[in-house]
Motif scaffolding. Sequence first.
Motif, PDB file in Angstrom:
ATOM      1  N   GLY A  16       0.778  -1.228   0.000  1.00 54.41           N
ATOM      2  CA  GLY A  16       0.000   0.000   0.000  1.00 54.41           C
ATOM      3  C   GLY A  16       0.805   1.270   0.000  1.00 54.41           C
ATOM      4  N   VAL A  58      -3.952   9.949   4.494  1.00 48.14           N
ATOM      5  CA  VAL A  58      -4.948   8.979   4.015  1.00 48.14           C
ATOM      6  C   VAL A  58      -5.340   9.300   2.575  1.00 48.14           C
ATOM      7  N   ARG A  62      -2.534   7.890   0.359  1.00 49.84           N
ATOM      8  CA  ARG A  62      -2.557   6.430   0.235  1.00 49.84           C
ATOM      9  C   ARG A  62      -3.705   5.981  -0.663  1.00 49.84           C
ATOM     10  N   CYS A  63      -4.852   6.630  -0.531  1.00 49.99           N
ATOM     11  CA  CYS A  63      -5.994   6.239  -1.355  1.00 49.99           C
ATOM     12  C   CYS A  63      -5.779   6.590  -2.824  1.00 49.99           C
ATOM     13  N   GLU A 118      -3.610   3.808  -4.117  1.00 49.70           N
ATOM     14  CA  GLU A 118      -4.358   2.560  -4.294  1.00 49.70           C
ATOM     15  C   GLU A 118      -5.194   2.593  -5.566  1.00 49.70           C
ATOM     16  N   ILE A 126      -5.930   2.035   6.649  1.00 50.95           N
ATOM     17  CA  ILE A 126      -4.827   2.889   6.217  1.00 50.95           C
ATOM     18  C   ILE A 126      -4.226   3.627   7.406  1.00 50.95           C
TER      19      ILE A 126
END
Length: 245
Positions: free
Chosen positions: A60, A124, A127-128, A131, A191
């Motif tokens: 991730g 966050v 990270r999203c 992804e 996350i």
Amino acid sequence: METENNITGRRALLAGGGTIAFGGAVAYFASRSESGGQEYVPDTFHTSEETTGFGVELAGRPIAGDADAPVDIYYWTDYLCPFCKQFETETLPDVGLDYVDAGQARIITLSYPNIGEYSTPSAVWGRCVWEQVADTDPAAFWRWHGAAFDAQSESGHDWADEERFTSITEQTEAVSVADVDACRQDRGDAIRESIDTDIATAQSARIQGTPGFVLYNRESDVAGKIVGAQPYDNFADALDRVREA
């Protein structure tokens, strides 16, 4: 920020043991006008589910560079951190060109929210975004990443909020706000747990702020630590010493 550079065995670094200084541990405050002010977008990317020999979990996390590159650059950052923006604009473009794009190192972007109230939410978001694009257009993450740092205000960290990061995401090609929002809703807790893991790994290496770096030679199990927005020459010297160890 005061800077610190060390090279040591991985186990000694994690245990807080003796270190050998890289040398030239000076704070770096060059202005953007003294560089090209470039935004770095790597040439190659990959994903991994492994935990490295240094103990960094890669699942991730955005990874740039060749999977077989001999040196890992673990880069702890915070989108609200002005010294991180300085590293991104003054040093990273040349490090990326000479080491990451050249197959000598790969860079793993890790979260260390420590500046303001929106530090964790912004991590966050990042990270999203990764992804959503890692398998289809990983360069889009780095475009988003650069835009997030470009949005920093000189007046402090109050600029960072939901509206600003929604706007950054809307304006980044190949990134879907709807998909990122769904990730934040569905995967936010997981996350945040992974971000806590990043922080714990940094602290075990005695990194207590951003930007913070560990340079790790996976073959020789030798690691070096850099703290602060170092100039390119300091960073390159540290990379060369770890690579040749």
